[in-house]
Scaffold this motif. Structure first.
Motif, PDB file in Angstrom:
ATOM      1  N   VAL A   1       0.815  -1.174   0.253  1.00  0.00           N
ATOM      2  CA  VAL A   1       0.395  -0.125   0.061  1.00  0.00           C
ATOM      3  C   VAL A   1       0.729   1.246  -0.215  1.00  0.00           C
ATOM      4  N   ALA A   2       2.047   1.478   0.606  1.00  0.00           N
ATOM      5  CA  ALA A   2       2.769   2.038   0.519  1.00  0.00           C
ATOM      6  C   ALA A   2       3.438   2.927  -0.726  1.00  0.00           C
ATOM      7  N   LEU A   3       3.988   2.160  -0.808  1.00  0.00           N
ATOM      8  CA  LEU A   3       5.001   2.026  -2.348  1.00  0.00           C
ATOM      9  C   LEU A   3       4.806   1.626  -3.152  1.00  0.00           C
ATOM     10  N   ASN A   4       4.549   2.587  -4.747  1.00  0.00           N
ATOM     11  CA  ASN A   4       4.472   2.607  -6.034  1.00  0.00           C
ATOM     12  C   ASN A   4       5.114   2.324  -7.137  1.00  0.00           C
ATOM     13  N   TYR A   5       6.062   1.585  -8.017  1.00  0.00           N
ATOM     14  CA  TYR A   5       6.824   0.728  -8.404  1.00  0.00           C
ATOM     15  C   TYR A   5       6.653   1.554 -10.356  1.00  0.00           C
ATOM     16  N   LEU A   6       7.062   1.428 -10.690  1.00  0.00           N
ATOM     17  CA  LEU A   6       7.723   1.677 -12.549  1.00  0.00           C
ATOM     18  C   LEU A   6       8.558   1.431 -12.729  1.00  0.00           C
ATOM     19  N   PRO A   7       8.592   0.128 -13.295  1.00  0.00           N
ATOM     20  CA  PRO A   7       9.814  -0.988 -13.718  1.00  0.00           C
ATOM     21  C   PRO A   7      10.401  -0.660 -14.743  1.00  0.00           C
ATOM     22  N   GLU A   8      11.495  -0.627 -14.499  1.00  0.00           N
ATOM     23  CA  GLU A   8      11.941  -0.417 -16.199  1.00  0.00           C
ATOM     24  C   GLU A   8      11.659  -0.961 -17.792  1.00  0.00           C
ATOM     25  N   SER A   9      11.631  -1.695 -18.136  1.00  0.00           N
ATOM     26  CA  SER A   9      10.458  -1.802 -19.027  1.00  0.00           C
ATOM     27  C   SER A   9       8.953  -2.236 -19.017  1.00  0.00           C
ATOM     28  N   ILE A  10       8.080  -2.033 -19.216  1.00  0.00           N
ATOM     29  CA  ILE A  10       6.720  -2.369 -19.179  1.00  0.00           C
ATOM     30  C   ILE A  10       6.040  -2.158 -20.959  1.00  0.00           C
ATOM     31  N   ALA A  11       4.915  -3.625 -20.939  1.00  0.00           N
ATOM     32  CA  ALA A  11       4.469  -3.261 -22.294  1.00  0.00           C
ATOM     33  C   ALA A  11       2.746  -3.859 -21.911  1.00  0.00           C
ATOM     34  N   PHE A  12       2.797  -1.671 -21.445  1.00  0.00           N
ATOM     35  CA  PHE A  12       1.294  -2.294 -21.582  1.00  0.00           C
ATOM     36  C   PHE A  12       0.607  -2.911 -22.564  1.00  0.00           C
ATOM     37  N   PRO A  13      -0.845  -3.464 -22.354  1.00  0.00           N
ATOM     38  CA  PRO A  13      -1.706  -4.352 -23.388  1.00  0.00           C
ATOM     39  C   PRO A  13      -1.970  -3.611 -24.258  1.00  0.00           C
ATOM     40  N   ARG A  14      -1.441  -3.591 -25.095  1.00  0.00           N
ATOM     41  CA  ARG A  14      -1.312  -2.120 -26.750  1.00  0.00           C
ATOM     42  C   ARG A  14      -2.893  -2.622 -27.224  1.00  0.00           C
ATOM     43  N   ALA A  15      -3.875  -3.509 -27.007  1.00  0.00           N
ATOM     44  CA  ALA A  15      -5.298  -3.413 -27.723  1.00  0.00           C
ATOM     45  C   ALA A  15      -5.717  -2.297 -26.242  1.00  0.00           C
ATOM     46  N   LEU A  16      -5.831  -1.781 -25.267  1.00  0.00           N
ATOM     47  CA  LEU A  16      -6.583  -1.384 -24.133  1.00  0.00           C
ATOM     48  C   LEU A  16      -5.931   0.162 -24.449  1.00  0.00           C
ATOM     49  N   THR A  17      -6.617   1.162 -24.257  1.00  0.00           N
ATOM     50  CA  THR A  17      -6.462   2.618 -23.777  1.00  0.00           C
ATOM     51  C   THR A  17      -5.310   3.418 -22.839  1.00  0.00           C
ATOM     52  N   GLY A  18      -5.318   4.074 -23.059  1.00  0.00           N
ATOM     53  CA  GLY A  18      -3.793   4.619 -21.746  1.00  0.00           C
ATOM     54  C   GLY A  18      -5.235   5.148 -19.987  1.00  0.00           C
ATOM     55  N   GLN A  19      -6.854   6.064 -20.776  1.00  0.00           N
ATOM     56  CA  GLN A  19      -7.508   5.350 -19.833  1.00  0.00           C
ATOM     57  C   GLN A  19      -7.750   4.078 -18.697  1.00  0.00           C
ATOM     58  N   GLU A  20      -8.022   2.982 -19.908  1.00  0.00           N
ATOM     59  CA  GLU A  20      -8.604   1.952 -19.140  1.00  0.00           C
ATOM     60  C   GLU A  20      -7.110   1.297 -18.220  1.00  0.00           C
ATOM     61  N   VAL A  21      -6.035   1.445 -18.994  1.00  0.00           N
ATOM     62  CA  VAL A  21      -5.055   0.684 -18.076  1.00  0.00           C
ATOM     63  C   VAL A  21      -4.860   1.699 -17.176  1.00  0.00           C
ATOM     64  N   LEU A  22      -5.227   2.905 -16.789  1.00  0.00           N
ATOM     65  CA  LEU A  22      -4.984   3.694 -15.875  1.00  0.00           C
ATOM     66  C   LEU A  22      -6.348   3.568 -14.539  1.00  0.00           C
ATOM     67  N   ARG A  23      -7.369   3.089 -15.763  1.00  0.00           N
ATOM     68  CA  ARG A  23      -8.549   2.935 -14.526  1.00  0.00           C
ATOM     69  C   ARG A  23      -8.017   1.140 -13.696  1.00  0.00           C
ATOM     70  N   TYR A  24      -7.286   0.518 -14.125  1.00  0.00           N
ATOM     71  CA  TYR A  24      -6.793  -1.276 -13.294  1.00  0.00           C
ATOM     72  C   TYR A  24      -6.651  -0.677 -12.084  1.00  0.00           C
ATOM     73  N   PHE A  25      -5.623  -0.041 -12.565  1.00  0.00           N
ATOM     74  CA  PHE A  25      -4.372   0.626 -11.310  1.00  0.00           C
ATOM     75  C   PHE A  25      -4.815   1.645 -10.439  1.00  0.00           C
ATOM     76  N   VAL A  26      -6.004   2.443 -10.540  1.00  0.00           N
ATOM     77  CA  VAL A  26      -6.744   2.734  -9.692  1.00  0.00           C
ATOM     78  C   VAL A  26      -7.964   1.761  -8.736  1.00  0.00           C
ATOM     79  N   GLY A  27      -7.942   1.105  -9.317  1.00  0.00           N
ATOM     80  CA  GLY A  27      -9.489   0.299  -8.905  1.00  0.00           C
ATOM     81  C   GLY A  27      -8.300  -0.538  -8.213  1.00  0.00           C
ATOM     82  N   LEU A  28      -6.979  -1.272  -8.575  1.00  0.00           N
ATOM     83  CA  LEU A  28      -6.330  -1.906  -7.416  1.00  0.00           C
ATOM     84  C   LEU A  28      -5.908  -1.054  -6.731  1.00  0.00           C
ATOM     85  N   ARG A  29      -5.502  -0.279  -6.614  1.00  0.00           N
ATOM     86  CA  ARG A  29      -5.532   0.819  -5.169  1.00  0.00           C
ATOM     87  C   ARG A  29      -6.131   1.241  -4.725  1.00  0.00           C
TER      88      ARG A  29
END
Ligand SMILES: Nc1ncnc2c1ncn2[C@@H]1O[C@H](COP(=O)(O)OP(=O)(O)OP(=O)(O)O)[C@@H](O)[C@H]1O
Ligand SMILES: [Mg+2]
Lengths: 304, 274
Positions: A77-105
């Motif tokens: 809960v306390a920390l957030n992470y940005l890995p050095e290489s990530i490939a978000f699902p290409r078919a999803l929009t930026g908004q959908e990707v972010l909504r997922y992490f907003v939901g999980l957190r």
């Protein structure tokens, strides 16, 4: 609680089979502090992050995040992470990707758009990630790392692939996060890049921490020599060399090394032999040479 | 619980966005229609309605097709996320790893279920409208659809479990194809060979039925064929019809495989180093 470190690393060692990727690393990150972790390829920066995340178990030593064990619910809960290489699902929009992490957190839904705006992706919010440029994907990764109210940001080479302007924007966003009390531990390859952007610098080399402090303190400890190049008037270089020593360079100049506190004195003496000298050039130790100095330390220790 | 739903929703979005569901639906409908209309002429021979007849032949085909669809859908789910680095991101959030596994399992099962529901549903409707359908035929068709979803769920679970063990996409693909070959193709061939070699012996009477039952794909066949006494079957299905246990046991076998896959998969995902 106030001055207790957010992240505490004590004598941490991490092994991959027989290879020791980190050995005896100790590092504290205080609240709202920004630290840059530097080191050559394979120095162990990403390994350090993965140990703090609880993905890798220490061979010895201890890590605590806000007093909790890495990987525990409280630590995550306390920390957030940005890995050095990530490939978000290409078919999803930026908004959908972010909504997922907003939901999980469990952050408020309104953060999705405000974060996309903050990293300059508001226009592209509804477009598939597959159409994003590398820099845009990196920004989306950063937006993801800012979701919720993290106490600690772990950013692994966050500025790789960013142009100079995006880089500046990125450090502004980090500064704003630190202003809200969030600590930042980021890795980078360039000392120039982080020079005025972080409070402290830690240098890893071959899995060992070679330096940890402000840039001024590192420069003082390294005591790297100032390089002065004096160019002689035509035909006077012999005379100049016999008087000051140093090394001859390209037939017309000499190069002298001195400590920072001897610099003025030496330059004064050079000025005094006016007719011999045409030009004086002073090079203070660059950040690059400072970085090399600390990286080389490990090499010298490895090959005695 | 809600984090599981968030994973579920995201995976559903991906499955529909990638046209997975649409493609699988089309494929299943195509095969079911082909079997229905090409096989219809045989109906008169056996004194059963076309829908029952098609259900029988379709269940034989489904044994191959549905595990394949389910495995293709799931093999990449965890290994791919490890390789692309997104698993590290998800696991850095406060989600429980079992929630991630179950969220993926549920969404992919629903995706396979939707494909079966629409694909077989459309085909069944078309066959029924053209050739007429009795209560028996409709029941057989519904049984087939239900059992197909169960079979799909089992193989989605197995695919996810293998994906968790593989760690890399290419390895996961090999695992998935290997599992399909072993459970769906080679297992039956080996059993048939064994029965032929053993003749009328203890193996054929005592051991063979249990070996057939132990395979989830065969359990699916037995469940469907047990209700279709009149339809023609051949090979291992003919032997399977003489098995000495009630057909409902086959459902327990599939449930056992499903739970086993989930248990093993969750055990493994807790040990993944992303
Ligand atoms: N999974 C692994 N198995 C074996 N060795 C590994 C593994 N991951 C990393 N290493 C080794 O550990 C060392 C540190 O790697 P790490 O990724 O932490 O380096 P880094 O400082 O992040 O380098 P870079 O700047 O290239 O990202 C390297 O020598 C690497 O080969
Ligand atoms: Mg790295």
């Amino acid at each position: 609680m106030t001055d207790q470190p957010i992240l505490q690393i004590r004598d941490l060692s991490v092994d991959f089979a027989t290879f020791r990727a980190l050995s005896g690393v100790s590092l504290d990150v205080a609240p709202a502090e920004r630290i840059a972790l530097l080191g050559h390829n394979g120095a162990g920066k990403s390994t350090l992050f993965r140990a703090v995340l609880g993905f890798l178990k220490p061979a010895s030593g201890e890590v605590t995040v806000c007093g909790a064990r890495p990987g525990s619910h409280r630590a995550r809960v306390a920390l957030n992470y940005l890995p050095e290489s990530i490939a978000f699902p290409r078919a999803l929009t930026g908004q959908e990707v972010l909504r997922y992490f907003v939901g999980l957190r469990r952050a408020p839904r309104s953060e999705v758009m405000s974060l996309l705006e903050r990293v300059g992706l508001a226009e592209a919010a509804g477009r598939a990630v597959g159409t994003y440029s590398k820099g845009m994907r990196q920004r989306l990764g950063l937006a993801q790392a800012l979701v919720g109210a993290p106490r600690l940001l772990l950013l692994d080479e966050p500025t790789s692939g960013l142009d100079p302007i995006s880089r500046r924007d990125f450090y502004d966003i980090i500064a704003a996060a630190a202003g809200r009390g969030c600590s930042v531990l980021l890795s980078s390859h360039g000392l120039e890049e982080v020079e005025t952007r972080v409070d402290r610098v830690a240098i890893l080399s071959r899995g060992m921490l070679q330096a940890d402090g402000t840039l001024e303190a590192l420069a003082r400890n390294a005591a790297l020599p100032v390089r002065i190049r004096a160019t002689a008037q035509a035909g006077q270089v012999e005379a100049l060399h016999s008087r000051f020593g140093g090394t001859r360079v390209n037939g017309a100049s000499i190069e002298l090394l001195c400590q920072a506190d001897e610099k003025l004195d030496l330059m004064g003496r050079l000025m005094n032999c006016g007719p011999l000298i045409r030009d004086i050039d002073v090079q203070v130790p660059s950040l690059n040479s400072l970085y090399r100095h600390y990286s080389d330390l490990a090499e010298q220790e490895a090959q005695p | 619980m809600t984090r599981l739903l968030i994973v579920f929703a995201q995976e559903m979005r991906l499955a529909t966005r990638n046209l997975w569901v649409l493609g699988a639906t089309g494929l299943l409908a195509l095969f079911a229609l082909a079997l229905g209309f090409l096989g219809a002429s045989q109906g008169a021979q056996y004194d059963v309605d076309v829908l029952s007849l098609t259900a029988a032949s379709l269940s034989t085909l489904s044994v191959y097709l549905i595990p394949l669809i389910a495995l293709l859908m799931s093999y990449d789910a965890l290994a791919g996320e490890v390789e692309r680095g997104t698993l590290a991101l998800t696991l850095a959030t406060p989600i429980r790893r079992s929630e991630l596994f179950l969220g993926k399992f549920l969404s992919q099962t629903v995706a396979v279920g939707v494909a079966i529901g629409f694909g077989f549903g459309i085909a069944g409707l078309a066959v029924g409208l053209v050739y007429g359908a009795g209560a028996d035929g409709i029941l057989a068709w519904l049984r087939l659809m239900g059992a197909s979803v169960a079979l799909g769920a089992v193989f989605v679970g197995l695919g996810l479990m293998l994906s968790a063990f593989a760690g890399r996409i290419s390895t996961a693909a090999v695992f998935a194809i290997g599992l399909w070959l072993v459970l769906v193709v080679l297992y039956d061939l080996a059993l048939l060979g064994g029965v032929i070699a053993a003749g009328d012996s203890v193996f054929t009477r005592q051991v063979f039925p249990w070996l057939v039952l132990a395979n989830p794909a065969d359990a699916f066949r037995i469940f469907n064929l047990a209700a279709l006494d009149a339809a023609p079957v051949s090979g291992i299905d003919g032997l399977a019809r003489t098995l000495p246990f009630p057909p409902a046991i086959t459902l327990a076998v599939m449930l056992g495989w499903g739970l086993g896959a989930l248990g093993l998969g969750i055990w493994r995902i807790n040990r993944i180093v992303p």
